[in-house]
Design a protein around this motif. Structure first.
Motif, PDB file in Angstrom:
ATOM      1  N   ARG A   1      37.069  40.525  43.612  1.00 11.11           N
ATOM      2  CA  ARG A   1      36.481  39.232  43.251  1.00 11.11           C
ATOM      3  C   ARG A   1      37.132  38.096  44.029  1.00 11.11           C
ATOM      4  O   ARG A   1      36.482  37.178  44.505  1.00 11.11           O
ATOM      5  CB  ARG A   1      36.660  38.997  41.746  1.00 11.11           C
ATOM      6  CG  ARG A   1      35.886  37.808  41.200  1.00 11.11           C
ATOM      7  CD  ARG A   1      36.352  37.417  39.810  1.00 11.11           C
ATOM      8  NE  ARG A   1      37.730  36.937  39.798  1.00 11.11           N
ATOM      9  CZ  ARG A   1      38.112  35.731  40.219  1.00 11.11           C
ATOM     10  NH1 ARG A   1      37.223  34.894  40.693  1.00 11.11           N
ATOM     11  NH2 ARG A   1      39.382  35.374  40.179  1.00 11.11           N
ATOM     12  N   ARG A   2      38.441  38.219  44.200  1.00  7.46           N
ATOM     13  CA  ARG A   2      39.180  37.137  44.829  1.00  7.46           C
ATOM     14  C   ARG A   2      39.021  37.146  46.354  1.00  7.46           C
ATOM     15  O   ARG A   2      38.934  36.090  46.972  1.00  7.46           O
ATOM     16  CB  ARG A   2      40.662  37.304  44.460  1.00  7.46           C
ATOM     17  CG  ARG A   2      41.504  36.081  44.681  1.00  7.46           C
ATOM     18  CD  ARG A   2      42.904  36.298  44.166  1.00  7.46           C
ATOM     19  NE  ARG A   2      42.998  36.341  42.708  1.00  7.46           N
ATOM     20  CZ  ARG A   2      44.144  36.423  42.036  1.00  7.46           C
ATOM     21  NH1 ARG A   2      45.279  36.467  42.687  1.00  7.46           N
ATOM     22  NH2 ARG A   2      44.144  36.471  40.724  1.00  7.46           N
ATOM     23  N   TYR A   3      39.011  38.337  46.924  1.00  9.92           N
ATOM     24  CA  TYR A   3      39.104  38.395  48.381  1.00  9.92           C
ATOM     25  C   TYR A   3      37.870  38.937  49.113  1.00  9.92           C
ATOM     26  O   TYR A   3      37.840  38.912  50.336  1.00  9.92           O
ATOM     27  CB  TYR A   3      40.342  39.199  48.793  1.00  9.92           C
ATOM     28  CG  TYR A   3      41.604  38.427  48.488  1.00  9.92           C
ATOM     29  CD1 TYR A   3      41.852  37.212  49.119  1.00  9.92           C
ATOM     30  CD2 TYR A   3      42.518  38.874  47.535  1.00  9.92           C
ATOM     31  CE1 TYR A   3      42.980  36.470  48.825  1.00  9.92           C
ATOM     32  CE2 TYR A   3      43.646  38.147  47.236  1.00  9.92           C
ATOM     33  CZ  TYR A   3      43.878  36.939  47.882  1.00  9.92           C
ATOM     34  OH  TYR A   3      44.987  36.203  47.584  1.00  9.92           O
ATOM     35  N   ALA A   4      36.895  39.425  48.379  1.00 11.16           N
ATOM     36  CA  ALA A   4      35.693  39.878  49.109  1.00 11.16           C
ATOM     37  C   ALA A   4      35.036  38.723  49.870  1.00 11.16           C
ATOM     38  O   ALA A   4      34.657  38.902  51.034  1.00 11.16           O
ATOM     39  CB  ALA A   4      34.703  40.539  48.153  1.00 11.16           C
TER      40      ALA A   4
ATOM     41  N   PRO B   1      24.164  37.237  47.716  1.00  7.38           N
ATOM     42  CA  PRO B   1      23.638  37.265  46.355  1.00  7.38           C
ATOM     43  C   PRO B   1      24.538  38.095  45.443  1.00  7.38           C
ATOM     44  O   PRO B   1      25.140  39.078  45.880  1.00  7.38           O
ATOM     45  CB  PRO B   1      22.262  37.924  46.524  1.00  7.38           C
ATOM     46  CG  PRO B   1      21.890  37.650  47.941  1.00  7.38           C
ATOM     47  CD  PRO B   1      23.170  37.637  48.715  1.00  7.38           C
ATOM     48  N   ALA B   2      24.615  37.675  44.200  1.00  8.47           N
ATOM     49  CA  ALA B   2      25.514  38.350  43.250  1.00  8.47           C
ATOM     50  C   ALA B   2      25.206  39.838  43.148  1.00  8.47           C
ATOM     51  O   ALA B   2      26.115  40.662  42.995  1.00  8.47           O
ATOM     52  CB  ALA B   2      25.392  37.683  41.884  1.00  8.47           C
ATOM     53  N   THR B   3      23.929  40.192  43.270  1.00 14.82           N
ATOM     54  CA  THR B   3      23.575  41.604  43.144  1.00 14.82           C
ATOM     55  C   THR B   3      24.133  42.409  44.316  1.00 14.82           C
ATOM     56  O   THR B   3      24.561  43.548  44.145  1.00 14.82           O
ATOM     57  CB  THR B   3      22.045  41.764  43.110  1.00 14.82           C
ATOM     58  OG1 THR B   3      21.496  41.062  44.244  1.00 14.82           O
ATOM     59  CG2 THR B   3      21.463  41.209  41.829  1.00 14.82           C
ATOM     60  N   VAL B   4      24.109  41.806  45.505  1.00 18.08           N
ATOM     61  CA  VAL B   4      24.651  42.499  46.682  1.00 18.08           C
ATOM     62  C   VAL B   4      26.151  42.695  46.517  1.00 18.08           C
ATOM     63  O   VAL B   4      26.702  43.777  46.764  1.00 18.08           O
ATOM     64  CB  VAL B   4      24.348  41.692  47.964  1.00 18.08           C
ATOM     65  CG1 VAL B   4      25.050  42.302  49.172  1.00 18.08           C
ATOM     66  CG2 VAL B   4      22.843  41.626  48.202  1.00 18.08           C
ATOM     67  N   ASP B   5      26.831  41.622  46.084  1.00 19.63           N
ATOM     68  CA  ASP B   5      28.272  41.713  45.890  1.00 19.63           C
ATOM     69  C   ASP B   5      28.600  42.764  44.837  1.00 19.63           C
ATOM     70  O   ASP B   5      29.507  43.579  45.026  1.00 19.63           O
ATOM     71  CB  ASP B   5      28.816  40.345  45.470  1.00 19.63           C
ATOM     72  CG  ASP B   5      30.319  40.378  45.295  1.00 19.63           C
ATOM     73  OD1 ASP B   5      31.027  40.377  46.314  1.00 19.63           O
ATOM     74  OD2 ASP B   5      30.780  40.440  44.132  1.00 19.63           O
ATOM     75  N   ALA B   6      27.837  42.770  43.746  1.00 21.01           N
ATOM     76  CA  ALA B   6      28.113  43.720  42.665  1.00 21.01           C
ATOM     77  C   ALA B   6      27.911  45.157  43.140  1.00 21.01           C
ATOM     78  O   ALA B   6      28.700  46.053  42.808  1.00 21.01           O
ATOM     79  CB  ALA B   6      27.206  43.422  41.473  1.00 21.01           C
ATOM     80  N   GLU B   7      26.872  45.372  43.921  1.00 19.93           N
ATOM     81  CA  GLU B   7      26.613  46.723  44.413  1.00 19.93           C
ATOM     82  C   GLU B   7      27.707  47.169  45.379  1.00 19.93           C
ATOM     83  O   GLU B   7      28.158  48.309  45.340  1.00 19.93           O
ATOM     84  CB  GLU B   7      25.237  46.775  45.090  1.00 19.93           C
ATOM     85  CG  GLU B   7      24.848  48.130  45.646  1.00 19.93           C
ATOM     86  CD  GLU B   7      24.764  49.222  44.574  1.00 19.93           C
ATOM     87  OE1 GLU B   7      24.748  48.889  43.376  1.00 19.93           O
ATOM     88  OE2 GLU B   7      24.745  50.414  44.949  1.00 19.93           O
ATOM     89  N   SER B   8      28.132  46.267  46.243  1.00 22.24           N
ATOM     90  CA  SER B   8      29.215  46.593  47.171  1.00 22.24           C
ATOM     91  C   SER B   8      30.482  46.939  46.403  1.00 22.24           C
ATOM     92  O   SER B   8      31.184  47.902  46.719  1.00 22.24           O
ATOM     93  CB  SER B   8      29.499  45.398  48.087  1.00 22.24           C
ATOM     94  OG  SER B   8      28.738  45.459  49.244  1.00 22.24           O
ATOM     95  N   ARG B   9      30.778  46.119  45.404  1.00 24.69           N
ATOM     96  CA  ARG B   9      31.992  46.355  44.617  1.00 24.69           C
ATOM     97  C   ARG B   9      31.902  47.696  43.901  1.00 24.69           C
ATOM     98  O   ARG B   9      32.847  48.480  43.899  1.00 24.69           O
ATOM     99  CB  ARG B   9      32.163  45.222  43.610  1.00 24.69           C
ATOM    100  CG  ARG B   9      33.500  45.281  42.868  1.00 24.69           C
ATOM    101  CD  ARG B   9      33.608  44.141  41.873  1.00 24.69           C
ATOM    102  NE  ARG B   9      32.587  44.252  40.846  1.00 24.69           N
ATOM    103  CZ  ARG B   9      31.833  43.244  40.427  1.00 24.69           C
ATOM    104  NH1 ARG B   9      31.975  42.060  40.964  1.00 24.69           N
ATOM    105  NH2 ARG B   9      30.931  43.421  39.490  1.00 24.69           N
TER     106      ARG B   9
END
Lengths: 219, 441
Positions: free
Chosen positions: A38-41, B28-36
């Motif tokens: 969350r912090r560094y991505a 987009p939040a969905t892209v970030d969430a999927e990557s995470r």
């Protein structure tokens, strides 16, 4: 907060500093890994985009950076230097990708490796996009180390010592490399009238921010 | 040339700011969430992962299944995206090979003596290298995807099997010949500092002092480089040369299929399966390097078009080298001359079938048809052709997305199956939202 692994799990992670976070990740805390993401991505994503090309999809590379970090987390000697560690990994990933692209350029229609799209109707962002396309075409002609030095210093805004650390070179080397690549890039920019025109348009707009807003409002 | 209205500092500042702004880290939040999600799932699977990572999973069997899928996807992405050797190939067994039937290993030195016996290197995936008498070289590295071969002097014939992920290279002096799957002969003379590459099938890219960006050499052509004279030429293999070099059955036997007149391109063509110019017609054809690709890269689209018009577009289409023809297509697209772009792309496909540019041309022809407002089926046929020829090519997602969009626009029921396929292959792609509206519930 201190002591056993169990107590680490109850860390207020959003307030934890990098050192605490690194130790928690090393101890196997998945919530801490999530917090590191969350912090560094976002900064990792931006440094990759700025290094490779601003309009490229870098999600695979972002994932690669964090996977490498997790594999190498035991090698992080200074847990407080988490950000630098991640940026350093991002630089390695960027260099790998730039090398791959160099090979891939052989397989494309133009030396840039980019298939240009026909220009649509011009808008205020077009100058920036075209300027970036041309700037990164110039950066494509630099060696990887010089390109990344330029990006980290001028675009990312890192201090020279941070640039040196991220690229694993001495401060003197980073300084010398930066001076050389900056001169080369600017010389090539000056030889590109179209790029200068786009940059000039952006300069003109940045000098008149107040007039643009009301006009749009009125329209 | 110094700018008169902006200082260097101004230029550096405004360009840096634009690069910072354009290269922001927001998604987009969905892209970030999927990557995470993918990254953390992959983390759990690492052999060195702390037990607590896996132990905290609420449904371990489900996580394992998801993990396997994610890993497969990530590996798939890497396999497709990484041309460099030694990364993914590290865990795979390297190719085995023999020299005249005897097992050999990387580093082996091969020398053809004065006799007519030619050392034969046979690799386990089917590739073969034959060294001519008085020629020598070394297999420097071998991995699962191919090998790096050094041609120290003389001539060698290469027949490289094309498999997914294949990556071979041949180094001769300062030159590197990048190979995907092809048959060619290479000669290197240390004394004369000359390189000659004759391509019998497929295509190679030669890079070196006279071709820093890589020079493509396609089937039926040869590249000659002379370092002492600073000269590099690409031309057609003459009938005499073809007769005296290794046999090239595929290229020699292929019928000539080059269209002689623009009108033959009318309608929706299909690419010929192979192409070889009749030797008598090509042995003396001039193939000047127009350097249009560089000019297009520098933005001089109109200059390229003016040059093409001055030389005669028909002649250019029939004779220009691949790089220039492809650059002409780009210039025409950029300058808003879709008819010329279409003709140039059709020529790329007709004359250089099998080349990556010819495959990409199918996608671009689809776009031209799509943007030109012609019949939907025209664009869709080109997208299908691209997808058939390059199912994992760089424009595959875009081709499939545009295909489903075109079909939806035409209210064609086939849009649903295209949407299903798109979502299966690119669930996070830019056309995913449109696909979901169409997909089978």
């Amino acid at each position: 907060v201190k002591g056993s692994l169990g107590s680490v799990h109850r860390l207020p992670l959003d307030g934890a500093d990098d050192a605490m976070l690194s130790r928690a990740v090393a101890a196997g805390d998945e919530a801490a890994a999530t917090e590191v993401w969350r912090r560094y991505a976002p900064p990792v994503r931006s440094v990759l985009r700025r290094s490779i090309g601003p309009y490229d999809d870098v999600e695979d590379h972002v994932q690669e950076v964090f996977l490498r970090y997790f594999r190498q987390r035991a090698e992080l000697r200074d847990p407080g230097a988490l950000r630098s560690f991640l940026i350093g990994i991002a630089m390695h990933v960027a260099i790998s990708e730039l090398r791959r692209r160099r090979v891939r350029r052989w397989l494309h229609l133009t030396p840039t490796g980019v298939l240009p799209d026909p220009p649509a109707e011009r808008g205020p962002d077009d100058d920036a996009r075209e300027a970036m396309r041309r700037l990164y075409a110039i950066l494509d002609r630099m060696d990887d180390a010089s390109r990344l030095t330029f990006v980290l210093r001028h675009v990312e805004g890192l201090e020279l010592c941070e640039v040196a650390a991220a690229l694993g070179v001495s401060l003197a080397t980073a300084k010398r490399r930066l001076a050389k690549v900056t001169t080369r890039v600017l010389t090539m920019v000056e030889r590109d009238p179209a790029l200068q025109a786009h940059a000039g348009a952006m300069l003109a707009r940045s000098a008149e921010p107040a007039r643009d807003g009301p006009r749009e409002e009125g329209a | 040339m110094r700018p008169t209205t902006a200082t260097r500092e101004d230029l550096l500042r405004v360009l840096s700011e634009a690069a910072r702004r354009e290269g922001h880290g927001d998604v987009p939040a969905t892209v970030d969430a999927e990557s995470r999600r993918r990254t953390l799932a992959s983390m759990r699977s690492l052999p060195s992962a702390p037990r607590s990572f896996a132990a905290r999973s609420r449904a371990p069997w489900l996580a394992a299944a998801a993990l396997a899928a994610v890993l497969a996807a990530v590996l798939g992405v890497f396999v497709l995206r990484r041309p460099s050797r030694g990364v993914l190939g590290a865990g795979e067994a390297p190719l085995a090979f023999t020299v005249d039937g005897a097992a050999a290993h990387a580093g082996v030195y091969v020398h053809g003596d004065e006799s007519e016996k030619r050392p034969l290197l046979h690799f386990s995936e089917g590739s073969e290298i034959v060294f001519a008498p008085r020629s020598s070289g070394r297999v420097a590295e071998v991995d699962a995807r191919g090998a790096r071969v050094l041609l120290e002097s003389g001539t060698a014939s290469f027949t490289i099997t094309h498999l997914p992920g294949t990556r071979w290279s041949v180094e001769a002096g300062p030159f590197v010949i990048a190979v995907i799957g092809t048959a060619f002969d290479a000669s290197w003379s240390v004394e004369a500092q000359t390189l000659e590459v004759r391509v019998r099938e497929g295509e190679v890219s030669v890079s070196g002092p006279l071709a820093p960006d890589g020079a493509h050499v396609t089937a039926g052509r040869r590249l000659s480089a002379n370092l002492l004279e600073g000269e590099l030429r690409i031309g057609f293999i003459s009938a005499v040369a073809q007769a005296t070099t290794s046999p090239a059955p595929a290229a020699a036997a292929a019928p000539s299929s080059i269209p002689s007149a623009p009108q033959s391109y009318a309608g929706l063509p299909s690419a010929p399966q192979s192409y070889a110019r009749p030797p008598h017609a090509t042995a003396h054809l001039p193939t000047p390097r127009l350097d249009w690709a560089r000019r297009v890269a520098e933005g001089d689209y109109r200059g390229v078009l003016a040059d093409a018009d001055a030389r005669g577009v028909d002649g250019v289409r029939r004779l220009a080298p691949l790089a220039d023809l492809a650059a002409l297509a780009d210039a025409a697209r950029y300058a808003g001359r879709p008819a010329l772009a279409r003709d140039a792309l059709l020529s790329v496909r007709a004359r250089f079938a099998g080349a990556p540019e010819a495959r990409a041309a199918a996608f671009l022809l689809g776009r031209l048809a799509d943007d030109g407002g012609g019949p939907t089926q025209g664009a869709v046929s080109w997208y299908d052709m691209y997808l058939a020829e390059s199912p994992s090519g760089p424009f595959a997602a875009e081709a499939l997305g545009r295909k489903l969009t075109a079909l939806r626009r035409a209210k064609d029921p086939a849009a649903r199956s295209a949407a299903d396929e798109y979502l299966r292959r690119y669930p996070d792609g830019p056309y995913a939202a449109a696909a979901r509206e169409l997909a089978t519930p």
